[in-house]
Structures are given as C-alpha cells and as structure tokens.
Write a protein that holds these residues in place. Sequence first.
Motif, short mmCIF file in Angstrom:
data_model
loop_
_atom_site.label_atom_id
_atom_site.label_comp_id
_atom_site.label_asym_id
_atom_site.label_seq_id
_atom_site.Cartn_x
_atom_site.Cartn_y
_atom_site.Cartn_z
N TYR A 25 56.66 32.13 38.35
CA TYR A 25 55.54 32.91 38.85
C TYR A 25 55.59 34.35 38.33
CZ TYR A 25 52.33 35.16 42.08
OH TYR A 25 51.32 35.88 42.62
N GLY A 26 54.50 34.83 37.86
CA GLY A 26 54.39 36.24 37.51
C GLY A 26 55.04 36.64 36.20
N GLN A 27 55.47 35.66 35.42
CA GLN A 27 56.11 36.04 34.16
C GLN A 27 55.05 36.41 33.14
OE1 GLN A 27 58.42 32.59 33.29
NE2 GLN A 27 59.90 33.01 34.87
N ASP A 28 55.27 37.52 32.44
CA ASP A 28 54.27 37.86 31.41
C ASP A 28 54.77 37.52 30.02
OD1 ASP A 28 56.10 39.79 30.86
OD2 ASP A 28 54.75 41.49 31.20
N ASN A 29 56.09 37.22 29.92
CA ASN A 29 56.68 36.78 28.65
C ASN A 29 56.50 37.79 27.52
OD1 ASN A 29 57.78 34.38 29.58
ND2 ASN A 29 55.81 33.34 29.38
N LYS A 30 56.20 39.07 27.86
CA LYS A 30 56.06 40.07 26.80
C LYS A 30 57.43 40.60 26.38
CE LYS A 30 51.40 41.70 27.66
NZ LYS A 30 50.61 42.74 28.29
N THR A 58 94.32 28.47 31.69
CA THR A 58 93.29 28.98 30.78
C THR A 58 91.90 28.59 31.28
OG1 THR A 58 94.84 28.64 28.98
CG2 THR A 58 92.54 28.95 28.36
N ASP A 59 91.01 29.54 31.18
CA ASP A 59 89.63 29.32 31.62
C ASP A 59 88.70 29.44 30.42
OD1 ASP A 59 88.08 29.18 34.38
OD2 ASP A 59 86.91 30.43 33.02
N LEU A 60 87.77 28.53 30.31
CA LEU A 60 86.75 28.58 29.26
C LEU A 60 85.39 28.71 29.93
CD1 LEU A 60 88.09 25.57 27.17
CD2 LEU A 60 88.34 27.99 26.60
N ARG A 61 84.52 29.51 29.34
CA ARG A 61 83.23 29.76 29.99
C ARG A 61 82.11 29.86 28.95
NH1 ARG A 61 82.13 31.22 34.97
NH2 ARG A 61 84.34 31.57 35.40
N ILE A 62 80.98 29.30 29.31
CA ILE A 62 79.78 29.41 28.49
C ILE A 62 78.66 29.93 29.38
CG2 ILE A 62 78.04 28.15 27.14
CD1 ILE A 62 80.23 26.07 26.53
N GLN A 63 77.94 30.92 28.91
CA GLN A 63 76.81 31.44 29.69
C GLN A 63 75.56 31.50 28.83
OE1 GLN A 63 77.68 35.20 31.57
NE2 GLN A 63 78.73 34.19 33.28
N ARG A 64 74.47 31.09 29.43
CA ARG A 64 73.16 31.20 28.78
C ARG A 64 72.27 31.96 29.76
NH1 ARG A 64 69.75 31.22 24.36
NH2 ARG A 64 67.70 30.44 24.94
N GLU A 65 71.77 33.10 29.28
CA GLU A 65 71.01 33.97 30.18
C GLU A 65 69.65 34.27 29.56
OE1 GLU A 65 72.37 38.05 32.21
OE2 GLU A 65 71.89 38.22 30.10
N THR A 66 68.64 34.28 30.39
CA THR A 66 67.31 34.72 29.96
C THR A 66 66.82 35.77 30.93
OG1 THR A 66 66.77 32.56 29.01
CG2 THR A 66 64.93 34.03 29.49
N MET A 67 66.47 36.94 30.39
CA MET A 67 65.90 38.01 31.22
C MET A 67 64.49 38.27 30.73
SD MET A 67 68.50 39.89 33.03
CE MET A 67 68.47 41.59 32.59
N ARG A 68 63.57 38.41 31.67
CA ARG A 68 62.20 38.70 31.27
C ARG A 68 61.53 39.55 32.34
NH1 ARG A 68 60.07 33.53 29.69
NH2 ARG A 68 62.00 32.45 30.16
N SER A 78 61.99 42.29 37.25
CA SER A 78 62.48 41.45 36.16
C SER A 78 63.08 40.17 36.74
CB SER A 78 63.54 42.19 35.33
OG SER A 78 64.58 42.65 36.16
N ASN A 79 63.09 39.13 35.92
CA ASN A 79 63.61 37.83 36.34
C ASN A 79 64.81 37.49 35.46
OD1 ASN A 79 63.00 34.62 35.34
ND2 ASN A 79 63.53 35.01 37.47
N GLN A 80 65.84 37.01 36.10
CA GLN A 80 67.03 36.59 35.34
C GLN A 80 67.33 35.13 35.64
OE1 GLN A 80 70.94 37.81 36.75
NE2 GLN A 80 71.60 38.26 34.68
N SER A 81 67.45 34.36 34.59
CA SER A 81 67.83 32.96 34.71
C SER A 81 69.20 32.81 34.07
CB SER A 81 66.79 32.11 33.99
OG SER A 81 67.27 30.82 33.81
N LEU A 82 70.14 32.22 34.80
CA LEU A 82 71.52 32.16 34.28
C LEU A 82 72.12 30.79 34.49
CD1 LEU A 82 73.95 33.85 33.15
CD2 LEU A 82 74.62 34.22 35.52
N ILE A 83 72.63 30.22 33.40
CA ILE A 83 73.42 28.98 33.48
C ILE A 83 74.85 29.35 33.10
CG2 ILE A 83 73.76 26.66 32.57
CD1 ILE A 83 70.75 26.68 31.83
#
Lengths: 274, 340
Positions: A25-30, A58-68, A78-83
Amino acid sequence: MRPLYIIMCKGLATVSMLLLSLCAYGQDNKEVLHSSMIGVGWSNILDTYLSPYNYTGTDLRIQRETMRMTTLWNGRVSNQSLIDVNGAINENHAGNIDEYAGGIRYSQGWFYNFNEGNVVNPVSKWNIAAGLAASGYLGVVYIDRSGNNPAQAKADLMIDASAMATYDMVIARHHYLWRYQVSVPIMGIAFSPNYGQSYYETFTLGNSDHNVLFAYPGNMPSMRHKLTLDIPIRRYTLRVGYVAQFNQSTFNHLKYHQYSHNFMIGFNKYLYRR
Amino acid sequence: MKNILSLLILISSLLAFHSCVQEEDYDNSKQGNFEALWKVMDEHYCFFDYKQQELGVDWDEVHTRYATKVNEKMNNAQLFEVLCNMLAELKDGHVNLSAPFDFGRNWSFYEDYPENYNDSIAKLYLGHNYQIASGLKYITLDDNIGYVRCETFDEGIGDGNVSVMLQSLASCNGLIIDIRGNGGGQLTKAQTLASHFTNEKLLVGYVSHKTGKGRNDLSTPEAIYLDPASDGIRWQKPVVVLTNRAVYSAANDFVKCMKQCPHATIMGAPTGGGSGMPFNSELPNGWSVRYSAVIFYDAQMRHTEFGISPDIPLSMSGADIAEKKDTYIEKAREYLLNSK
C-alpha cells in the motif's frame, strides 16, 4: 489456555497479517534500493531444552533488503522489506557434539523519516527514521545425538520497534553512506515446548501445553543491530557491514539465546525514477 | 542534531533494558561434573516421587552420600564409576551415562531375573522358511497357529508391512506375537502394530511431562488413545503376546496397548518396564547423560515403570528346554487351540 489468552494471540496474529498486507500500500516505486549481502561470523547458542551449555561456532548469513519510499504521510514514510537467512554450525566446549541451527526471518517495516531527505535517497547529511515492523521467524536447532530431544523448533510472529540513521560522508567528492539500524521485538506470539514436553506429545498426540506464548521484552529480550557502509565503485555500490543479533527467550522455564556477529559484503542497486 | 541525540537516548535505553539470558558457567572439575550430573537429574528426571515411594530414594540424601566420594585426584574411570553408582540408585534402564570408554547402565530389571527365552530353541519354531516384513519374522506353525517374532521396534514397521503379514496368516486359528527380549525402539511403531488388533478407539494410557525444575512439577496427565488401523487388515481372532523381563520401553508400551485390545492375552513373565520417555543431556566434560523425562501411565493411571504383569504367568520349564521345546510357545498354542 484461557480464552483471553487465545483472543490475544489471535488478535496479534491478525494485526501482524494486516501489517504484512500493507506492504504493497502506498508505494510509489520512485525511489527504491535493493541490497543483497552475504556474511560470515561467530555464533553462540544456548537452548536448555537441548543442553545446559553454550555451543559456539561459525554463522553464515544472507540478507536481501528492499527499501522504498511511499506516498504515506506526505511521502515521509519509507518501507523496508527484509529477508534474513542464517545457518550455524557449532559444537560444545568439549568438542564432541555438533549442533546445526538455521532459520529465516521475514519482516516488513514502515519508517517515518524525520528529515527532508530520507533513508532511501539520503540527500541530507544526516537522516533519521523510526517505525514499526512486522516480522516472522521459522527456524530449528538440532544437536547431533540420538534421543527424543535432538531438536528444537523456533517460531515467532512479532511487532518490532526499529530505528535507523544514515550519515553521508563525502571524501574527494565521493559519497560514502553509513547506515545503522536497531530493531527490538516488542510484542507478539512465539512457539515453545513446555519445560519437559516431548515433540511426540505435541505432534503425534496433538497435545498442547502453553506452546503458543505471548512474547514481550520481559520474556524475549532480543535485539538486532546492523551497521553498513555503502562504497561507490564506478556505476556500482559495494556494501560492507556488520550484523549483530541477540535473540533470547525464557519461555516455560527454558532458556534460549542465539547470539551472532557477522561481517557482511554485498551490492546495492538503486532505482530512481524522477 | 536533536534527532540524533533522541535516537542515541532511545538506543541506550533499549540496551539498558535488555539483559542476557545465560546459564551458570560450567565447571569441568571432577566435583563440577558431579554437581552438573546431579543437577541435570534433579531438574529434569520425572520419577523422583515414584522412586521415593517404591525404593525410598531421596535425591538430596543421594547427593550428600556421593559428594564425599568425589575428589580431584581421582581419574576419569573412577569418577565414571561413582557417577554410575549414583544413577543406579534410581534403578531405571533409561538412565545412562556415556563416556568414550564405557556405557553406564542399570539393567537389573532383566539381569536379576530368569531369561525365560532361549534363542536357539525359539529359532527351531521359525525354521528356515519364515518370512520377514520390516523386521517382523513370521510363519504358520503345524497346528495352524501363526507365530510372529518381533525383536525390536527400531525397524520401520508400517501399516503395509503388518497388513501383508496378517494377510499371509489370515487362515490361522490364532496368533502368537513373541516380543521376549524386545528392548524397545520407536513408540509410534509399537502403536502401529497394536492398532491392527482393535476395531474401536481405545483408551490405552496417560502421559505427563515436567513443567518446571521442581521434582513434582508435572503436567496434568493427558489421555492417550489407540486408533484402529485405518489402512489394511485388522486381526479378529485370538492373539497371545509373549513377554519376559527384557521387554522394555516401547515394547512395554506395546504390551500396555495390547492389554486393552479385546482378543489379546498377555502370557509370560512381567515386562521390565521403562515407562519414561528418555531425553538426553550432557556434562561439562562431554559425557552424555540420558534420563526419563516424560511419564507414561497405563489406562488405569498406574505406573508401568517397573513392568506390566501378564494375564497368564509362565516360566520356562527345564524339562521343556531339555526336549528343545519352548514352554511359552507351547502354552500359547495350547491356549489358542482351546479358545477356538
């Protein structure tokens, strides 16, 4: 379980799902920023359902983030999506038993940006944003030995308070962007077996005994920190960072902590459509 | 700048609010390992109340008595012996200490009793032409009685295996399930086999687990039901289950279930028991400890930790052994032929 307790759990689950559904909701994707990082570091896990001692490794980590940026609140939200996916290979201090742990956290957060610029496209020197996130975690901790308690399932659905700050450091006309973020789970529901309850009772017989619990900082005092530095390299932006997570709980007299420190590296992709 | 200051104050207050969730640091001395073992048992073992009633075991008194036997000059083998002796006070086959050089156990539940089973004689009944369905060895004896030898519940016994076996034995007038010496395995496999001997949902027992560190912190017992097998064949004729003292753990649970089945008769010696589901933990020196953590009661809410009595008691006859006959199997055949 008391009826009030069930209502509370269902209410929190509904609120969390509503928050998740708001993500579109409300994302303008600009102004959109995608970031992918991978990291390695140190892990320390205590789970007294499995063992009274810390396992380290030992720890292994992968992050995928989207900020808009969104159109909400005059475009200041702003909206942050994080995996966030992590896996750990640990052993006990005697070095004779291995432990494997892993899990995935997905979160959607909304941040109010206090400055003219914002954390997605930080035109100001300093940018501050704070907000709430709905996050869900699924994971497992497994100890490599026989018996009826070799593994422990981890699951929670939380509302997190989160804040972030960016600092635009300019060196020789190049912009190096520092960003720090802290997230603290403040309310939600979490799964835990009872103190000596077997998974045979839970999953084969279908018996429950305080397995879905109301979680708050008193019984789940956890924090997640993230510090990154974006380094422009020609047309690309390299991101290096440090992620520290302190996930803890004390449910049903069972103590649990999973501390991890990861050094991360990855790339950013900015999309500005003006 | 004001915003930054506010953020820093917020972060500082969050950090101050959080405390570490930790356990006591380990002490890998001889005394430290002794204390760790005593504490693991103290906080997790489920039968203290029952063992106090039946055996007079006072776990605090046990600590006092054994603490004096531990010192830093002893070697690992001596420490292991003292720790095993302490655990043996509980007389529980599910309580074990594992070190790289030995496996501590108390198997008095069957070692102190007649075996009531002779493997070489029992094999004469199976002969060479028996069939095997996922570990279940079976054959039709010459008086048209089916004989099934079930040595363990560690095998992956499924509804399909049991149905194939029962189909093969369908023309028999009765069935013997010989579980003597079966030390257990997976509870679900024992229940899978038992589910082929009932047409109704049966109350077979209750289960209760620890809810806290207190010795009597136990959950309200929850009923356990045995559902009739939904897939395959259900046996409708008389069945005899042969037991001895070496029937333990999941095999003990099988007997508990079969006791409730309408056409089943338990014959032999009392089972060895072992009604606690074992969990594992460890000591600072890396030795593993196993202990009973979850209590399984029978349908009358009685403990079966020290065994289940048969419907018809039997013991192996010396004269039969001399004639290479198995008293148990012979008596079971006689019983089944008379109950036609």
